[in-house]
Design a protein around this motif. Structure first.
Motif, PDB file in Angstrom:
ATOM      1  N   UNK B  17       9.339  16.122  25.302  1.00  0.00           N
ATOM      2  CA  UNK B  17      10.178  16.506  24.143  1.00  0.00           C
ATOM      3  C   UNK B  17       9.843  18.124  24.080  1.00  0.00           C
ATOM      4  N   UNK B  18       8.619  18.670  24.264  1.00  0.00           N
ATOM      5  CA  UNK B  18       8.598  20.025  24.042  1.00  0.00           C
ATOM      6  C   UNK B  18       9.290  20.619  25.317  1.00  0.00           C
ATOM      7  N   UNK B  19       9.195  20.356  26.511  1.00  0.00           N
ATOM      8  CA  UNK B  19       9.670  20.927  27.353  1.00  0.00           C
ATOM      9  C   UNK B  19      11.322  20.939  27.260  1.00  0.00           C
ATOM     10  N   UNK B  20      11.760  19.810  26.726  1.00  0.00           N
ATOM     11  CA  UNK B  20      13.335  19.845  26.096  1.00  0.00           C
ATOM     12  C   UNK B  20      13.634  20.866  25.383  1.00  0.00           C
ATOM     13  N   UNK B  21      12.827  21.089  24.260  1.00  0.00           N
ATOM     14  CA  UNK B  21      13.006  22.112  23.199  1.00  0.00           C
ATOM     15  C   UNK B  21      13.106  23.410  23.970  1.00  0.00           C
ATOM     16  N   UNK B  22      12.106  23.660  24.849  1.00  0.00           N
ATOM     17  CA  UNK B  22      12.211  24.972  25.596  1.00  0.00           C
ATOM     18  C   UNK B  22      13.581  25.013  26.252  1.00  0.00           C
ATOM     19  N   UNK B  23      13.886  24.080  26.932  1.00  0.00           N
ATOM     20  CA  UNK B  23      15.247  24.216  27.676  1.00  0.00           C
ATOM     21  C   UNK B  23      16.429  24.473  26.887  1.00  0.00           C
TER      22      UNK B  23
END
Lengths: 118, 118
Positions: B17-23
DNA sequence: CTGAATCCAGATGGATACTG
DNA sequence: CAGTATCCATCTGGATTCAG
């Protein structure tokens, strides 16, 4: 020759093109999340990823996996189980994304707090 | 409690989810390139970025800049020149993307060779 | 110069149903 | 289980024109 500023700007344009190249590969709503899932478990099945990446549909997962395979970031292995299962794994090349993934994870966490958490 | 595997999977989902937030923030065809442009020059004007990022239209540049501003990655400053010019700069928060940009630049170069150069 | 507005084709992606 | 196929709404982004 000797025009340092123009040289610098050319260098800069090259860099920007390189970043674009990366983003072309990692583009798509789910690609990084998928890599992230596979990356952390070492090897991961279709249904596992479907579960890891919240919100993704099998249609999208299938499509994105195919693109990642074309770009040689992951390998696909069909297992002769009953019923069939398919394993995905990072290639050596895909593995080199680890640092980036890790950085993006950290950054995403901080960013979320920055924006929402206040 | 005590179910280590389930715990680990929850942790993993959080990371994804954190990676998604970044993306989500860095998504869009041009965002990273734009940041990259501003980042390297410290401060950059609209028309400069337009020139740095090959292929982008003013419509897109304008739109992406606005989104970056909303996400507090850059600041916008109107200069009282004639005609008006506008300067963009990374915020402190935007600056924390440097590592990621740098990694993506390097990775993009290697990847291009891997795929095309062969 | 720095945008905003309009128009519009093509890509993206969700829902659902179906197959081996 | 691991996809594929179809339908369809929405989003993306290019080209062009206009404005302060």
């Amino acid at each position: 020759m000797g025009c340092k500023i123009a040289e610098f700007q050319q260098e800069q344009k090259k860099r920007i093109r390189s970043v674009q190249d990366s983003m072309d590969v990692l583009n798509g709503k789910w690609k990084i999340a998928i890599i992230s899932s596979i990356c952390c478990f070492g090897t991961r099945r279709f249904s596992d990823i479907l579960n890891d990446v919240e919100g993704i549909s099998n249609r999208m997962l299938s499509k994105e996996l195919k693109e990642l395979e074309v770009n040689q970031l992951i390998t696909r292995t069909v297992l002769a189980t009953q019923p069939i299962t398919v394993q995905y794994e990072l290639t050596e090349h895909g593995d080199t994304l680890q640092t980036i993934i890790s950085n993006l994870t950290d950054w995403g966490q901080v960013h979320r707090q920055k924006i929402t958490g206040k």
